[in-house]
Every structure is written in structure tokens, then in C-alpha cells.
Motif scaffolding. Structure first.
Motif, short mmCIF file in Angstrom:
data_model
loop_
_atom_site.label_atom_id
_atom_site.label_comp_id
_atom_site.label_asym_id
_atom_site.label_seq_id
_atom_site.Cartn_x
_atom_site.Cartn_y
_atom_site.Cartn_z
N TYR A 1 5.08 -27.55 36.00
CA TYR A 1 6.10 -26.51 36.13
C TYR A 1 6.78 -26.64 37.49
CZ TYR A 1 4.59 -23.67 32.12
OH TYR A 1 4.31 -23.20 30.86
N PRO B 1 7.95 -19.69 37.05
CA PRO B 1 7.80 -21.12 36.75
C PRO B 1 8.64 -21.55 35.55
CG PRO B 1 5.66 -20.04 37.05
CD PRO B 1 6.68 -18.96 36.96
N LEU C 1 9.06 -24.85 32.82
CA LEU C 1 8.36 -26.03 32.35
C LEU C 1 9.19 -27.30 32.56
CD1 LEU C 1 5.86 -27.12 30.78
CD2 LEU C 1 7.27 -26.92 28.70
N ARG D 1 5.10 -31.19 29.18
CA ARG D 1 3.79 -30.80 28.64
C ARG D 1 3.16 -32.02 27.98
NH1 ARG D 1 2.10 -28.16 23.39
NH2 ARG D 1 4.29 -28.31 22.76
N ASP E 1 6.61 -32.42 25.16
CA ASP E 1 7.77 -31.60 25.49
C ASP E 1 8.24 -31.97 26.88
OD1 ASP E 1 8.54 -28.01 25.29
OD2 ASP E 1 9.72 -29.72 25.97
N GLY F 1 -6.45 -21.96 19.53
CA GLY F 1 -6.16 -20.55 19.79
C GLY F 1 -6.09 -20.19 21.25
N ASN G 1 -2.34 -20.78 24.78
CA ASN G 1 -1.49 -19.98 25.65
C ASN G 1 -2.17 -19.56 26.93
OD1 ASN G 1 0.96 -19.87 24.38
ND2 ASN G 1 0.40 -18.13 23.09
N VAL G 2 -3.45 -19.82 27.06
CA VAL G 2 -4.18 -19.40 28.25
C VAL G 2 -4.13 -20.54 29.25
CG1 VAL G 2 -6.36 -18.57 29.16
CG2 VAL G 2 -5.65 -17.92 26.84
N LEU G 3 -3.19 -20.45 30.17
CA LEU G 3 -2.99 -21.51 31.16
C LEU G 3 -3.74 -21.20 32.44
CD1 LEU G 3 -0.67 -22.11 29.17
CD2 LEU G 3 0.76 -22.64 31.14
N PHE H 1 -3.55 -22.37 36.31
CA PHE H 1 -2.66 -23.06 37.24
C PHE H 1 -3.43 -23.56 38.46
CE2 PHE H 1 1.72 -22.47 35.85
CZ PHE H 1 1.59 -21.47 34.89
N GLY H 2 -2.92 -24.65 39.01
CA GLY H 2 -3.35 -25.07 40.33
C GLY H 2 -2.60 -24.30 41.40
N MET I 1 1.97 -12.14 28.11
CA MET I 1 1.01 -12.30 29.18
C MET I 1 1.53 -11.74 30.48
SD MET I 1 0.38 -16.04 27.82
CE MET I 1 1.46 -15.60 26.47
N TYR J 1 0.79 -12.53 34.55
CA TYR J 1 0.13 -13.35 35.56
C TYR J 1 0.31 -12.67 36.92
CZ TYR J 1 -0.50 -17.41 32.47
OH TYR J 1 -0.91 -18.25 31.48
N PRO K 1 -0.14 -19.01 39.86
CA PRO K 1 -0.33 -17.80 39.03
C PRO K 1 -1.71 -17.82 38.36
CG PRO K 1 1.78 -18.88 38.55
CD PRO K 1 0.98 -19.84 39.38
N LEU L 1 -3.92 -15.78 35.20
CA LEU L 1 -3.76 -14.91 34.05
C LEU L 1 -4.50 -13.59 34.27
CD1 LEU L 1 -2.62 -14.67 31.17
CD2 LEU L 1 -4.82 -15.54 30.35
N TYR M 1 -3.54 -10.62 28.47
CA TYR M 1 -3.03 -11.41 27.34
C TYR M 1 -3.03 -10.51 26.11
CZ TYR M 1 -2.91 -15.31 23.96
OH TYR M 1 -2.58 -16.19 22.96
N PHE N 1 8.83 -17.42 31.46
CA PHE N 1 8.41 -16.50 32.50
C PHE N 1 9.57 -15.64 32.99
CE2 PHE N 1 4.11 -17.71 33.85
CZ PHE N 1 3.95 -18.93 33.21
#
Lengths: 115, 110
Positions: free
Chosen positions: A35, A43, A45, A48, A56, A99, A102-104, A106-107, B34, B36, B44, B46, B49, B100
Motif C-alpha cells: 500500500y 492507504p 493498494l 496484491r 491485482d 474467510g 479481510n483481516v490485514l 500491517f507492517g 473495518m 483500523y 494501521p 485492526l 471488524y 480506506f
């Protein structure tokens, strides 16, 4: 467990120089994201990956940006040549598939300043 | 019109206040919502959710989604100085890229 690791944290370069960022995702996370975050913005994208495959990359400026994810683990994002407008934070994130896609996680990001 | 609109603030509240953060969106296909939290010079993380409409509570945080109005909210009760951060809403329709908001910068003053 280590989170998403990015390096370098900070980079200052002259315009027209190349720069590369590295990302190590959470172990077992098949999906990796790059991102771009400009100051005061959310952010956006760039690309991906599902394992080694870029699924993507429509928002990646391919004339100067490139990315790779060899062996489906670590990834690098390269800019060559850098422009003043590339100054931003480059965030890497990873997620499990299915499932939990969607739970990302991040660094901390790589902050680029182009002079 | 952007797909997701979020007031950037800044928002400054006294410690202990109830904080309300909001986003509106235009894409009726969005199903996953979501929140963040992003501390300065960090990535960010989470916070909440939710899927489709309804409420979700986690400790001092409550997320609400009203799909009929295309409006989502995050409430923080008994706000603490450690809640000072930028809060980003994010949403998508499933296996599509997260969109976002710009983020709302919150300061909780002791």
C-alpha cells in the motif's frame, strides 16, 4: 510471533535514484499487499499477491514501479527512477486466505523522502 | 465523489469523553466494514471488524453499520490518552481491495 517486518524504515534519496523496500509477512500468510499512504490520506493498494502471483496490480505505476514475491514469502517493491511525488509511506500487509482474507496485518511502513 | 468519505478532524476531547467517529460510503455492494487504528509512525492495526449491518461491541469500542444510510460509526467510551491516534475506516464487498477513508485524527487530553 513476529509481525510484518519492513525495511528500511526510513529512506532519503535524490530524485531519479532507485530505491527498494523489503517486506517479510507473517508466517503462513499467503496474501501480501503493498500500500501507498500519502500524508493525511488512507492507504491505497498498489499490488496484491496470492502466493507468488500478482492478482491485482492495476494501481501500480508500471513505468517506474516493480514488485516481486519470490517463493511466495518475502517481497520487494522497487521504484526506478524515483520522483518527488513518490515521497510517502509504503506499507506492507499480509493476511490469511479464505474467510480471514479481510483481516490485514500491517507492517510499520517504509517512509520515503525524495529530494 | 469519493467511495468513502471520512472527516479528517482533528478531533480533540477530554479524557473520559465518549468519542464518535464516522464514515459514509457510496458503494452499496460493500458488505465488510473495518476500523483500523494508526499511531504516529506505525502501521494501521485492526480494531473492529463487522459484516453487513448491525452493532459489534468490544470493551470500550462499539462499531455500528447502517447499510440503508451507507453510514458507519465507531464509538469509544471512557476515552483515554492512549486512544490518541488516527482512526481509519475501511470496507469492501468481499474479495475486492479494501477502500480506506482518509482517517480521523483523535487527541484525548488528560
Amino acid at each position: 510471533e513476529a509481525g510484518v517486518v519492513q525495511s528500511p524504515r526510513y529512506k532519503i534519496i535524490e530524485k531519479k535514484q532507485p530505491v527498494a523496500f523489503w517486506c517479510n509477512p507473517i508466517s503462513g500468510h499467503n496474501t501480501l499487499y503493498w500500500y501507498l499512504q500519502n500524508l493525511g490520506q488512507g492507504p491505497e493498494l498498489l499490488i496484491r499477491y496470492e502466493n507468488e502471483e500478482a492478482v491485482d496490480d492495476s494501481q501500480l505505476p508500471k513505468d517506474r514501479f516493480s514488485a516481486e514475491r519470490l517463493k511466495g514469502v518475502d517481497s520487494t517493491l522497487k521504484i526506478q527512477p524515483a520522483e518527488l511525488g513518490d515521497s510517502a509511506v509504503y506499507l506492507c500487509a499480509s493476511s490469511l486466505g479464505g474467510g480471514r482474507a479481510n483481516v490485514l496485518t500491517f507492517g510499520a511502513g517504509s517512509r520515503l523522502t525524495v529530494l | 465523489q469519493k467511495e468513502v468519505e471520512q472527516d479528517p478532524g482533528p478531533l480533540s476531547v477530554p479524557e473520559g469523553a465518549i468519542v464518535s467517529l464516522n464514515c459514509t460510503y457510496s458503494n452499496s455492494a460493500f458488505q465488510y466494514f473495518m476500523w483500523y487504528r494508526q499511531y504516529s509512525r506505525k502501521g494501521p492495526e485492526l480494531l473492529m471488524y463487522t459484516y453487513s449491518s448491525g452493532n459489534k461491541e468490544d470493551g470500550r469500542f462499539t462499531a455500528q453499520v447502517d447499510k440503508s444510510s451507507k453510514y458507519i460509526s465507531l464509538f469509544i467510551r471512557d476515552s483515554q490518552p492512549s486512544d490518541s491516534a488516527t482512526y481509519l475506516c475501511a470496507m469492501n464487498s468481499g474479495n475486492t481491495p479494501l477502500v480506506f477513508g482518509k482517517g480521523t485524527r483523535l487527541s484525548v487530553i488528560a
